[in-house]
Motif scaffolding. Structure first.
Motif, mmCIF file in Angstrom:
data_model
loop_
_atom_site.group_PDB
_atom_site.id
_atom_site.type_symbol
_atom_site.label_atom_id
_atom_site.label_comp_id
_atom_site.label_asym_id
_atom_site.label_seq_id
_atom_site.Cartn_x
_atom_site.Cartn_y
_atom_site.Cartn_z
ATOM 1 N N ALA A 30 57.040 58.426 29.399
ATOM 2 C CA ALA A 30 56.023 57.911 30.325
ATOM 3 C C ALA A 30 55.065 57.683 29.177
ATOM 4 C CB ALA A 30 55.253 58.704 31.555
ATOM 5 N N GLN A 99 50.355 54.586 36.178
ATOM 6 C CA GLN A 99 50.530 53.489 35.054
ATOM 7 C C GLN A 99 51.522 52.389 35.791
ATOM 8 O OE1 GLN A 99 53.314 54.963 31.922
ATOM 9 N NE2 GLN A 99 52.550 57.056 32.483
ATOM 10 N N ARG A 101 54.340 50.472 34.985
ATOM 11 C CA ARG A 101 55.299 49.752 33.889
ATOM 12 C C ARG A 101 55.945 48.744 34.336
ATOM 13 N NH1 ARG A 101 58.380 55.197 33.177
ATOM 14 N NH2 ARG A 101 59.171 55.158 35.188
ATOM 15 N N SER A 118 57.662 57.525 41.518
ATOM 16 C CA SER A 118 58.022 56.236 40.859
ATOM 17 C C SER A 118 58.429 55.367 41.972
ATOM 18 C CB SER A 118 58.802 56.455 39.658
ATOM 19 O OG SER A 118 59.913 55.420 39.815
ATOM 20 N N GLU B 503 63.517 59.009 36.064
ATOM 21 C CA GLU B 503 63.560 57.837 35.384
ATOM 22 C C GLU B 503 64.918 56.813 35.424
ATOM 23 O OE1 GLU B 503 61.365 56.418 33.421
ATOM 24 O OE2 GLU B 503 60.027 58.343 32.790
#
Lengths: 182, 549
Positions: A30, A99, A101, A118, B503
């Protein structure tokens, strides 16, 4: 990202451990976290103090008026815990971060109980901006990113009002360009 | 295309108000019978009455005229209200949406966009079914946001569902008439007296021939297979043997509860002295028998089939229900095996979906169970149907491992050994894998569970860590989907692995949503092949009949 062949997701093959083996939950890849306004500590403190007063009043009433001695002990215990947690308030507010992204909004909060979320922009259903009385005095606003899942729970508190509006517009714009059906 | 989906306003089945007020009508009938039963006995068997009934009372007080007048007034009011409500209740199906207007005093107008359809459900409760009527419900995401058409003629409902799904699929050209012929089961001898009571009494046509025709049609519809044989290729149909169904109901948590109750009852009788326990438990036991029977009849004739427009789940013996879930409307799939089912190798599949039918599913459960009980082969078949892209050997192996493997290096990223502190039995098995556009989460060793989340439907990903897990260098991961019976949570996962999961899953979810075309599932690559057509993964692939919007 768009032209990426879909079936080959990274991580399907057994990956070697590259992440640092720290005990704390962290996202090594990150980037820079954006923090919420330090003034938000005030909002939290005022809220906690009000809660404290209510607990004390309730416990006091039970103790003095109804002669329930246990209430005094319970009240004192809750007050003590609240006061200790008050000391950690600045750190807790510093731990809130977000944040924007390329394709998702990343959100974190908590020091003892950490939480990272996320959300891909396309999943946005609506963005909510709310202002409590104390936050309004300090010129702050809370922003909530709502998806179809109730458990997503991405709420960024303590943004400066102008920042909150700008962030909302930015999020809506990003979501429009990446809209996904439900 | 039937005439109903032509974009004009249409009315429902004329008997709809009566059928919708079904329970009320029957309650009224029951009330009348209960009050006048002695008179009936008198008339039929000639046994004289002991006490008076309300009719005697009216007669003695000389209020016959008033009573008749009141009865007539009530009848007229009901008739007028029913007629008005029928006239005012209209619906329209256009290329873009389904609309319903209803209400006499409070008008309502509801519109559902076709590309937002989450499912189309046809329900035939017993009484309307005898009259050849069916309820069609179009569910869209949101609380109480469904569009209901109650009631339509049975055949019309089938046709309308086909049209709605076809319009929603984005296929602009009419399709080859695969399901054009109605599922009229050929009757061996056409003798209506063999059938359950009802159909013959439903007819009120004057002429004998018309009555016969009507009865035959009704019986034909009643006996028709709930799944149109033309609608789905037979190899994509899963059915549940009756014995297995009984077994699955007997070996359930409820049985444990009943067994405990029986033991308590026996003990209390032997020990004696506590009648209250008998009084408390015995009615419950009788009720539980009813519960078993209703679960059984509701789950009978269960079938899951892949059709061109998604998965069709049908069930019910007397009241039948039949829901079509278009592709890409399933947000999470949970495959579970309670401990009691393990000796038999049975599994259950439930799903999360955004739209919720107001009707109960099989066995009184919410309509989120797509397979009440099935073998490993059935599970593989159903998963192939509801998750297009899971038909390859690689995925089959992965599912096999996800369901029955004890853990180890089998394609899943498992929890480390130190997770045994929190998951003493199941830590070996607790892990995740990503394959064919879905995330697989595996957990539980006593009660085994595999959760599959299609990446295109995933809303967000979260990882958490509290003090206990921090000491063990572990974390919790959760995939957020719409609310439902399936929660996609991994209780233990290595810290670094959790970050990696966040991720990779997010990146994959973004990519998957970009290539997802399921809101108009027939638009790209209108397939002449029978369903289940795999969801086109590549949007720029060869398109047969691309229609530019």
């Amino acid at each position: 990202m768009a032209e990426q062949p879909v079936p080959d997701y990274p991580g399907t093959e057994p990956t070697e451990s590259v992440a640092p083996v720290g005990a704390r939950l962290d996202l090594p890849e990150a980037g820079e976290w954006k923090r919420v306004s330090p003034k938000y500590v005030m909002v939290e403190i005022v809220g906690t103090v009000i809660f404290l007063l209510i607990v004390c009043a309730a416990a006091g009433a039970l103790w003095l008026l109804l002669d329930q001695v246990w209430a005094a002990w319970v009240g004192a215990l809750i007050a003590l815990i609240t006061l200790v947690s008050l000391a950690f308030e600045p750190r807790r507010v510093r731990s809130i971060g977000y944040q924007l992204r390329a394709d998702d909004l990343l959100f974190r909060r908590g020091i003892m109980y950490q939480r990272f979320v996320s959300v891909p922009y396309g999943r946005m259903q609506l963005v909510d901006i709310t202002r409590g009385p104390i936050a309004r005095l300090l010129g702050l606003a809370d922003l909530k990113f709502v998806t179809a899942a109730a458990s997503s729970g991405v709420a960024i508190p303590g943004l400066a009002e102008a920042d909150a509006d700008a962030l909302r517009d930015r999020l809506v714009e990003l979501a429009e360009s990446r809209r996904a059906g439900l | 295309m039937t005439s109903l989906a032509d974009g004009d306003w249409h009315r429902l089945h004329p008997a709809s108000p009566v059928l919708r007020g079904g329970i009320f009508v029957f309650a009224l009938l029951g009330f009348v019978i209960a009050n006048l039963r002695e008179r009936f006995v008198d008339v039929v068997f000639g046994i004289p009455r002991q006490s008076g009934d309300p009719l005697d009372e009216i007669y003695e007080r000389g209020a016959v005229g008033w009573a008749l007048l009141i009865a007539a007034a009530i009848l007229i009011v009901i008739l007028v209200a029913f007629t008005l409500s029928w006239r005012m209740h209209t619906f329209r199906v256009s290329d873009e949406s389904v609309e319903v207007r209803s209400g006499i005093l409070f008008r309502s107008h509801r519109q559902a966009r076709l590309d937002r359809i989450q499912g189309v459900n046809i329900v035939r409760p017993l009484i309307p079914r005898l009259f050849g009527a069916a309820k069609l419900e179009v569910s869209v995401a949101g609380q109480d946001a469904n569009v209901q058409l109650a009631y339509l003629g049975s055949a019309l409902a089938d046709g309308l569902r086909r049209d709605i799904l076809q319009l929603a699929s984005g296929a602009r050209q009419p399709r080859p008439a695969a399901g054009e012929s109605l599922p009229e089961a050929p009757l061996p001898d056409g003798d209506p007296t063999l059938m359950p009571a009802g159909p013959a009494s439903a007819g009120h046509a004057g002429r004998r021939q018309a009555l016969n025709d009507y009865a035959n049609t009704r019986v034909g519809e009643f006996l028709a297979p709930e799944l149109d044989p033309d609608a789905a290729p037979p190899e994509s149909v899963v059915r549940i043997p009756v014995l297995r169904l009984i077994g699955s109901i007997v070996f359930s948590g409820f049985t444990v509860f009943v067994a405990v109750a029986i033991v308590a009852l026996i003990v209390s009788v032997i020990v004696g002295g506590s009648e209250w326990l008998l009084i408390a438990i015995f009615p419950g036991l009788i009720a539980s028998v009813g519960y078993y029977i209703s679960r059984f009849t509701k789950s009978l004739r269960y079938s899951i089939a892949g059709t061109r427009d998604g998965v069709r789940v049908g069930f019910g013996l007397l009241t039948t229900s039949n829901e079509t879930l278009p592709p890409g409307r399933i947000h999470a799939v949970g495959v579970t095996q309670p401990l009691a089912w393990r000796p038999f190798g049975w599994w259950q599949i439930s799903i999360n979906k955004a739209g919720h039918s107001t009707n109960d599913g099989a066995a009184g459960q919410a309509a989120t169970t797509v397979l009440p009980v099935g073998s490993l082969a059935d599970v593989a078949k159903v998963l192939e149907l509801i998750l297009p892209g899971f038909a390859l050997d690689e995925q089959r192996v992965l599912i096999q491992h996800g369901l029955t493997s004890r853990g180890g290096d089998d394609g899943f990223h498992n929890a480390p050994r130190r997770a045994a502190w929190l998951r003493p039995f199941s830590w070996r098995r607790t892990g995740y894998a990503i394959s064919a556009g879905a995330v697989l989460l595996r957990r539980g060793v006593l009660s085994r569970e595999l959760v599959l989340v299609p990446l295109a439907r995933l809303q967000s990903v979260g990882i958490n860590q509290g003090p206990v897990r921090r000491r063990l260098r572990l974390a919790t991961a959760r995939l957020h989907t719409v609310t439902g019976p399936v929660t996609a949570t991994l209780g233990v996962i290595d810290v670094g692995e959790a970050a990696r999961l966040l991720e990779t899953v997010t990146a994959a979810a973004v990519a998957s949503a970009e290539s997802d075309t399921s809101h108009h599932w027939s638009r790209t690559g209108q397939d002449p092949a029978p369903a289940p057509a795999p969801r086109p993964v590549d949007p720029v692939g060869p398109t047969v009949t691309e229609v530019t919007p």
